[in-house]
Scaffold this active site. Structure first.
Site, PDB file in Angstrom:
ATOM      1  CE  LYS A   1     -27.669 -16.040  32.597  1.00  0.00           C
ATOM      2  NZ  LYS A   1     -26.518 -16.499  31.867  1.00  0.00           N
ATOM      3  NE  ARG A   2     -25.870  -9.921  36.730  1.00  0.00           N
ATOM      4  CZ  ARG A   2     -25.837 -10.491  35.518  1.00  0.00           C
ATOM      5  NH1 ARG A   2     -25.104 -11.557  35.320  1.00  0.00           N
ATOM      6  NH2 ARG A   2     -26.528  -9.991  34.519  1.00  0.00           N
TER       7      ARG A   2
END
Ligand code: GLU
Ligand code: ZN
Length: 499
Positions: free
Chosen positions: A267-268
């Site tokens: 997600k990052r």
């Protein structure tokens, strides 16, 4: 239900149920897309639910961004936030009464029980298990406490969690993507449904809502595969205590998406950020087309399709269980194809907000600027990968002479003494021009620079391009100068010499 395999089944009900934490990411959109396409293919229902039971991590801002991104991508939902529906509310934070009631029923039926073990005790027993070569995990310590034991724990001031009693047998299900999967009981110990402070967990609320919302198919990422045996066992218990219609959904786990270096896309990772794609000017249909390729294919050797074509063709049988590779270059190429397929009018409308956001065009846009943009669109149509590129490609047409600037590196390279001599000659040739259009401009410059000065076209037109557009890379030069107009073109050829 219908008999023919793959025939549309309008009883299909799927859900997309993100948690509103952080910024929405690519994995979420892929999950939403596959669920949505499956629902639409079947003429079934796409339910949108917000799993916001983690007050420490959820935020209203994330929630609003999530809705905005879903709308931007063009998803419509049959039930959910803003549209409502018969199984609402669709935000779990508004459903605590329901969860409390279900938890109590599960406990009264004996399918769940109070567990008083402290974190330290659990950890010590896990250590012990490891040292004896047994699988760690809850050992059933509190499954059948006597009233005296319970009384003693309560007297110590312990508060119990609510733990689900697993059936103690192997659990097998047929995953719609990966086929039959079996979990052995020692790998799926009793697990916590409700915290000691009374807060219900994902383990409880997600299956409860799937049951109450009559979800028929759960399509989600492979990272959730390990929770499936627990949830299947919980569905049986929910049916026993009369929660939902007593039907366990079918499960399909979508493949992992791998990013750089063959690691799972996180997600990052910057390329996960959905808002970034909108900012760069991906078309929603271009991005969705690319996301569809992460685990699905419409046909061999075919990458480009519309969402309607995806809906028509979407079958779970074609979802590939193997990890998919996220490739930004490919995403850009797919987007570029969708850009090229737009009509000029449509392209103009879609570029407009990007030019406005960059301050290149006013809001509302003055009509002459809009008309000019419409004439310029064909010049960049074939060259664009994303809409935001319009700012760099076309900005020179709209900025006033006082705000016009040239890329310093390009100017340093091409507007040296030789370059400026070329610009001067170009100015002289064009001042004499009576008729200002592409053909006349090209004719005049070729004669003056290529024929008379004997320059190679690249050396002739490069400096003129930087002088007039400010950049070494621009839309076609002569067309650009026609659109820019005689006065402004000549003024830039002059100001380049004064810089
Ligand atoms: N809220 C969960 C998530 O975002 C949904 C998981 C599921 O689909 O069951 O991971
Ligand atoms: Zn216990």
């Amino acid at each position: 239900m219908t008999d023919a395999p793959g025939a549309p089944d309008s009883s299909v009900r799927v859900r997309f149920c993100p948690s509103p934490t952080g910024s929405p990411h690519v994995g979420l959109a892929r999950t939403a897309l596959f669920n949505w396409a499956f629902a639409r293919h079947n003429g079934g229902s796409f339910v949108f639910r917000i799993e916001d039971t983690d007050a420490a991590r959820d935020s209203q801002e994330s929630y609003e961004t999530l809705l905005e991104v879903m709308r931007w991508l063009g998803f419509d939902w049959d039930e959910g936030p803003e549209v409502g529906g018969p199984h609402g509310p669709y935000r779990q934070s508004e459903r605590y009464d329901i969860y409390r009631d279900v938890a109590q029923r599960l406990r009264e039926s004996g399918r769940a029980y109070h567990c008083y073990c402290s974190a330290e005790e659990l950890e010590a027993r896990n250590q012990q298990a490891r040292s004896e070569g047994r699988a760690p995990g809850y050992d059933g310590h509190c499954r059948s406490l006597s009233a005296d034991q319970v009384g003693a724990y309560e007297a110590e001031g312990r508060r119990p969690v609510l733990r689900f009693r697993m059936p103690g047998r192997a659990l097998t299900f047929t995953d719609l993507v990966r086929g039959e999967i079996t979990f052995q009981p020692e790998n799926v110990p009793d697990y916590v449904l409700v915290r000691a402070n009374g807060h219900p967990l994902y383990t409880l609320v997600n299956p409860v809502d799937d049951a109450l919302m009559e979800i028929t198919h759960v399509l989600r990422g492979e990272d959730l595969l390990s929770s499936t045996p627990r949830q299947i066992a919980l569905y049986d218990a929910l049916a026993e205590v009369g929660v939902g219609r007593g039907r366990t959904p079918a499960f399909g786990h979508l493949p992992y998406v791998m990013g750089q270096g063959n690691k799972k896309l996180s997600k990052r990772d910057p390329e996960s950020n959905l808002l970034g794609y909108r900012e760069r000017g991906f078309l929603p249909e271009g991005l969705l087309n690319y996301l569809a390729l992460l685990g699905w294919a419409i046909a061999e050797d075919r990458d480009i399709f519309s969402m309607q074509e995806m809906v028509d063709a979407f079958r779970l049988e074609r979802v590939n269980p193997n990890p998919a590779r996220f490739d930004l270059k490919k995403a850009e190429a797919v987007n570029a194809s969708h850009l090229r397929a737009l009509g000029v009018e449509d392209l103009t409308d879609r570029m407009l907000p990007y030019l406005q956001a960059a301050g290149v065009l006013g809001d509302p846009v003055p009509e002459p600027d809009r008309a000019l943009l419409g004439r310029a669109a064909p010049l960049v149509h074939e060259r664009m990968t994303t809409l935001a590129e319009a700012v760099a490609m076309l900005g020179f047409l709209f900025v006033g002479e006082s705000a016009f600037s040239r890329d310093p590196a390009d100017a340093a390279k091409l507007l040296d003494a030789d370059g400026l001599a070329v610009v001067k000659a170009a100015h002289e040739a064009l001042v004499a021009l009576h008729h200002w259009d592409t053909a006349a401009i090209e004719q005049a410059l070729r004669t003056a620079l290529v024929e008379d000065l004997g320059l190679k076209p690249r050396n002739a037109f490069g400096p003129v391009r930087v002088a007039v557009t400010g950049r070494r890379v621009s839309p076609p030069l002569f067309e650009s100068m026609e659109l820019l107009g005689r006065e402004r073109s000549l003024s830039r050829l002059r100001s380049a010499q004064q810089a």
